[in-house]
Structures are given as structure tokens and as C-alpha cells.
Design a protein around this motif. Structure first.
Motif, PDB file in Angstrom:
ATOM      1  N   ARG A  43       0.823  -1.202   0.000  1.00  0.00           N
ATOM      2  CA  ARG A  43       0.000   0.000   0.000  1.00  0.00           C
ATOM      3  C   ARG A  43       0.859   1.255   0.000  1.00  0.00           C
ATOM      4  NH1 ARG A  43      -4.601  -0.910   4.379  1.00  0.00           N
ATOM      5  NH2 ARG A  43      -5.294   0.971   3.337  1.00  0.00           N
ATOM      6  N   ASP A  62      -5.509   2.941  -3.448  1.00  0.00           N
ATOM      7  CA  ASP A  62      -5.253   2.177  -2.226  1.00  0.00           C
ATOM      8  C   ASP A  62      -6.383   1.153  -2.055  1.00  0.00           C
ATOM      9  OD1 ASP A  62      -4.169   1.312   0.147  1.00  0.00           O
ATOM     10  OD2 ASP A  62      -4.449   3.206   1.234  1.00  0.00           O
ATOM     11  N   ALA A  77      -0.899  -1.667  -4.693  1.00  0.00           N
ATOM     12  CA  ALA A  77      -2.076  -0.830  -4.947  1.00  0.00           C
ATOM     13  C   ALA A  77      -1.942  -0.010  -6.224  1.00  0.00           C
ATOM     14  CB  ALA A  77      -2.325   0.084  -3.750  1.00  0.00           C
TER      15      ALA A  77
END
Ligand SMILES: [Zn+2]
Length: 436
Positions: free
Chosen positions: A126, A141, A412
Motif C-alpha cells: 500500500r 489504495d 495498490a
């Protein structure tokens, strides 16, 4: 200690009383600490866990790998062994590494390391946010369940004439299975149904689901608008909400539901629990297995309530898409039998269109085929259920990115490109659905 000498009896009795009290006090303190700890989730860590890629050279090695998976002896199969020459990815904890290497050598299994340290992937999955953005939802995200549900509500508030939130069911821990219906109006339209998040750790699935929903609602392209608005749509980003939350708060690698299994193991594989040809093949009766089929067809509240929601819509659904990861394949039924259905050619032709569309933007290569031909027999899936019960013309599973470099822990920054190419594929299927 149990032995007390005569000379020290009196003082020892006092001593024992004292020690008992001290022990009680310690026990009390320990309990308080335990309770305090259990109220906040401690995240499972995967330091120095490795993922091996093993390529079986023959049928015997495929069978051997399947037996190792079913034995649940500490190796976690990220993908199952399917056919000779096709890789299977196995996560191994650090204390089992010598055992794994030994096993590969003894059985002469071709192997390599795909992931050196699973925890590092988790740590880097992330984006690092310098501050808590108040900017709301997006696709840079992975988001918690409440954030996803809040976004669905906000869509309904923003587009009240087109979007309605719908509750498709509930979970064992009493969470809602929330989705939306999109309709540009009119009656008698066929339905396109898109689900996601059935397997908890496959985070790219809810992310791509919401990405595509956003495109359906906001695209300004007149061709897309005309195509999209000729159908009614249902989107359910997270149909296993307990599992998804557990994978966010506690164990990144969780797959199943969070319902009771046995005293050792929790959860059922929802994609083996649907009530069509339940438990006939390719599903486990062991609650500790990742493919545990549950105690009966639709034994889990998630699959029961969600299938009850779908049933009245079933005959109007022309295209059902279920999003999973990983391995980049487009699958269609059946999973319980190797017999091809009468409309096999039609499902393959539409699947080929999706595959071509998936590759146009970034060249991402997908395979396409019948579940048994491409993977292995598996019964109790939602795809077999929609095909078997409603004879849905176009039922598909997309196993999204990637092919194993990151596996379930896809960074992400791949959400948007995955969303773009998968939406291209969905539009190709939608165009095909107009002919059905
Ligand atoms: Zn899955």
C-alpha cells in the motif's frame, strides 16, 4: 514444588498461602492483559515466509502436490496443483523451509522461489500516506469495508435516479452484504451482475469491482453510455464481508468466511458451498482445508442469503461476472464435471472476446476456458449454481492480476490499470450479451 520438610512446615504453610495469593494475583494480572490484548487485533506477520513455484512434470507429481495440500501440514497453497507443466505456488513458513526443500528434492519436483519474504510484500503493498487524506474513496489504495459501503451510499445520494443501494444478504458476524443496482430507467431490461470479494485475501477483486461500477456510472463516452444503459446492473464489491475485514485487521492471507468450522479451524470456502452439485468433487470435508465445503449446501449464511437475493432475478441475468485473483484466467462452467455444456462454444466465443479486450490496453495476457479444462474439477461454486439453476447465458470468473510475482498481495498502484483492462473486457462481454 510438592515436597515440604518437617522443620520448615509452619513457615512453609504461610509461604504457600502467600505464594498462592501471589499466584492468584499474577493470574489476575495475566487475565487482564489477555483481555486487553484480545480486544485489539494483533496482526499475523509473515516475516521470511517464502512462496515457492513448483511445476509438476507428470500426473503423479500433480497428485502428490494435491495430497500435500489436503494434508494441511503447514504449507499454504496459494494456487492448487492443476495439470502437469502448470505451476502451483506454495507459501512456506521459515521453520518449514528445510522440510520443503528436502521434499522437493526427494520427489524431484522442479521448483523456484517466487517471493523471498511475504511480509515485505505486505509492507510495500500500500502507498505510504503522509497524512490521512480526507479526500474520500479512490483507487490508489485498498479500502476497509466501511469505506467501500460509505462510497456506495454516496453514489446513491449523488445519482438518486439511477443508483439504489441494495442489501444482498448478511454475514455470520452480522455484517451486511451491500451492493448497488444501476438502472438508466425503462423496463424489461436484462441484468448484468458483478460480484467481488468472495475470497477475503483477493483484495484486487473489490477494488476492480468498485472501479468498474464507477465507470458504469460516470463514463462520458457515448458508445459506452449506450451500451451500458441498455442493461440493468448489480454490483456487490464484497460478498464475504467478515473474511475481508479479517484480512484487513488480522491476517492478510485469510481466504474463507469466519463462520464456525471445528474447534481447530474457522471458516468455509464460500465458493464450494453453493447448493448445486454440492460436494461432488474438488471440495474438502475437512474444516481446516482452504476449500472446506461447509456442513451442507448453503450451510453458510453468506451463500444462503446472497443466493436468496439472486434467485428472483436469476432468469433475467444474461451475464454474471465473479471477480477473483490471481493467475489471469477467464473461466466458465461447469466446474463439477468435465462434460462440456451444449453452449460451450458460445461461452468460449464470448470469453475469447473478453480475453482480446483485456490485452488491448497493456498487453495483459489471460487464458480462457472451461473451469475443469483450465484448472481442475471443483463443485459448489456460485458459477455452477447460476449456470445450473438459471442457465445464465454468460457466467464467468475472472482470476485477475497477476501471475504470481505478487500473487494476492498485488501493489495498490496496479489497481487502476487492472480496473481499466478489466472494464475493457467487461464491455466486450456486455456487447456480446446484446446478442443473447
Ligand atoms: Zn478466489
Amino acid at each position: 514444588m510438592w515436597f515440604i520438610s518437617d522443620s520448615s512446615r509452619d513457615s512453609s504453610v504461610a509461604d504457600i498461602t502467600c505464594r498462592t495469593m501471589a499466584a492468584r494475583h499474577l493470574l489476575f494480572v495475566a487475565l487482564v492483559v489477555l483481555v486487553a490484548h484480545s480486544s485489539e487485533a494483533v496482526k499475523a506477520r509473515y516475516d521470511n515466509y517464502k512462496v515457492y513455484r513448483v511445476i509438476p512434470a507428470n500426473k503423479e507429481q500433480v497428485k502428490l502436490l494435491q495430497e500435500i495440500e489436503e494434508s494441511n501440514n503447514g504449507f499454504s497453497f496459494w494456487t492448487s496443483a492443476t495439470q502437469k507443466g502448470k505451476p502451483t505456488d506454495i507459501m512456506v513458513p521459515p521453520h518449514k523451509l528445510p522440510e520443503a526443500e528436502n521434499m522437493f528434492n526427494v520427489f524431484n519436483l522442479e521448483h523456484s522461489i517466487m517471493v523471498e519474504n511475504v511480509q515485505r510484500l505486505i509492507d510495500e503493498e500500500r502507498p505510504i500516506k503522509k497524512f490521512r487524506s480526507g479526500a474520500g474513496f479512490g483507487w490508489d489504495d485498498y479500502y476497509r469495508l466501511d469505506d467501500i459501503y460509505d462510497w456506495l451510499d454516496s453514489l446513491a445520494a449523488q445519482y438518486p435516479d439511477k443508483i439504489t443501494t441494495v442489501i444482498g444478504g448478511q454475514s455470520y458476524e452480522n455484517r451486511q452484504i451491500k451492493g448497488v443496482k444501476y438502472s438508466a430507467g425503462g423496463t424489461g431490461k436484462k441484468i448484468i451482475f458483478v460480484d467481488g470479494g468472495m475470497h477475503a485475501r483477493e483484495w484486487i477483486s473489490p477494488a476492480v469491482n468498485t472501479y468498474m461500477l464507477n465507470q458504469i456510472v460516470t463514463s462520458q463516452d457515448p458508445d459506452v453510455r449506450a451500451l451500458v444503459d441498455s442493461f440493468d446492473w448489480y454490483f456487490f464489491p464484497v460478498i464475504n464481508p467478515d473474511g475481508y475485514e479479517y484480512s484487513q485487521t488480522t491476517d492478510r492471507n485469510w481466504r474463507k468466511t469466519r463462520g464456525p468450522g471445528n474447534i481447530f479451524c474457522t471458516g468455509t470456502d464460500p465458493n464450494r458451498n453453493y447448493g448445486y452439485q454440492w460436494s461432488t468433487i474438488g471440495a474438502s470435508d475437512n474444516p481446516c482445508s482452504e476449500t472446506y465445503h461447509g456442513s451442507g449446501p448453503f450451510s453458510e449464511v453468506e451463500t444462503k442469503s446472497f443466493s436468496d437475493f439472486i434467485t428472483p432475478l436469476g432468469n433475467d441475468i444474461v451475464l454474471y461476472l465473479s471477480l477473483h485473483s490471481y493467475s489471469q484466467v477467464i473461466l466458465f462452467p461447469m466446474g463439477y464435471t468435465d462434460q462440456h455444456l451444449p453452449d460451450y462454444d458460445n461461452m468460449l466465443a464470448a470469453g475469447q472476446k473478453a480475453k482480446e479486450a483485456m490485452a488491448t490496453r497493456y498487453g495483459t495476457a489471460y487464458d480462457v476456458g472451461n473451469i475443469v479444462d483450465v484448472l481442475y474439477p471443483a463443485s459448489g461454486s456460485n458459477l455452477d449454481w447460476v449456470k445450473g439453476v438459471f442457465n445464465t447465458p454468460l457466467p464467468y470468473v475472472f482470476e485477475l492480476r497477476d501471475t504470481g510475482r505478487y500473487g494476492f498481495i498485488l501493489p495498490a498502484d496496479q489497481i487502476i490499470p487492472s480496473g481499466e483492462e478489466t472494464f475493457d473486457a467487461l464491455l466486450a462481454l456486455t456487447k456480446y450479451a446484446q446478442t443473447q
